[in-house]
Scaffold this active site. Structure first.
Site, PDB file in Angstrom:
ATOM      1  NE  ARG A  80      -3.744   2.468   0.789  1.00 14.34           N
ATOM      2  CZ  ARG A  80      -3.579   3.632   0.727  1.00 14.34           C
ATOM      3  NH1 ARG A  80      -2.480   4.160   0.409  1.00 14.34           N
ATOM      4  NH2 ARG A  80      -4.461   4.441   0.964  1.00 14.34           N
ATOM      5  CD  GLU A  88     -10.890   3.134  -1.651  1.00 11.97           C
ATOM      6  OE1 GLU A  88     -10.884   1.619  -2.028  1.00 11.97           O
ATOM      7  OE2 GLU A  88      -9.925   3.670  -1.224  1.00 11.97           O
ATOM      8  NE  ARG A 128      -3.719  -2.256   2.547  1.00  8.18           N
ATOM      9  CZ  ARG A 128      -4.760  -1.374   2.373  1.00  8.18           C
ATOM     10  NH1 ARG A 128      -4.922  -1.496   1.088  1.00  8.18           N
ATOM     11  NH2 ARG A 128      -4.809  -0.435   3.243  1.00  8.18           N
TER      12      ARG A 128
END
Length: 190
Positions: A80, A88, A128
């Site tokens: 990330r 999104e 992440r």
């Protein structure tokens, strides 16, 4: 598994970045007064092995681009991007400029060997890895903000060293109506 052919960074992105002084090479976290590297970057200071930091790999090949700010390396790590947020397009969402951010991110990193620079915290609540990503000496996080594909999102303690610079990039993109700032009303990250 065959590797994808290496994609070059679009010439317009490189020319734009070079002409404006942004999107350049990663910031050197070397302290010129003490001669020490910044420990909080998660680097491999004092070792000859630059392939792995204390957080994760220092480089890898991007196998899959999930969206504008998240990728998966061939080695399986999900990365990330630090200090940015793109609109999104996962989990049933399809916000304005999200597909464009994913496509731009793909043009920059898919199939490429990327360098990863970590900050204070290595991972988020979803597991992440959190990193600044660079390809061919250009910081992708910075290019995404500069070209209107991403908003600045700082989640402390990460991002302190780059926050003012990124905020200036976002403000310039907003003012000039670049990317989502000229295409979306309202801009989803406002």
């Amino acid at each position: 598994m065959a590797l994808r052919p290496r994609l070059a960074i679009p010439a317009a992105a490189l020319l734009f970045a070079a002409g404006c002084g942004f999107g350049g090479p990663l910031v050197d976290h070397h302290d010129s007064e003490t001669g020490d590297d910044a420990a909080e970057t998660g680097g491999t200071e004092g070792t000859d092995d630059t392939s792995v930091s204390s957080c994760g790999p220092s480089e890898g090949v991007v196998e899959w681009v999930i969206d504008g700010d998240t990728v998966v390396l061939e080695s399986g790590e999900r990365i990330r991007y630090l200090l940015i947020d793109t609109t999104e397009i996962t989990n049933g969402k399809d916000e304005c400029w999200g597909q464009e951010a994913k496509e731009y991110n793909s043009e920059l990193v898919l199939g490429q060997t990327v360098s990863l620079e970590y900050d204070v915290e290595c991972a988020d609540q979803y597991g992440r890895l959190l990193a600044y990503i660079s390809v061919q000496g250009y910081e992708v996080n910075r290019l995404l903000v500069e070209n209107g594909y991403a908003c600045v999102l700082r989640i402390p303690p990460n991002g302190a060293d780059h926050f003012a610079e990124y905020q200036n990039l976002e403000n310039a993109a907003r003012q000039d109506g670049i990317g989502m700032w000229g295409a979306c009303d309202p801009v989803p990250c406002d």
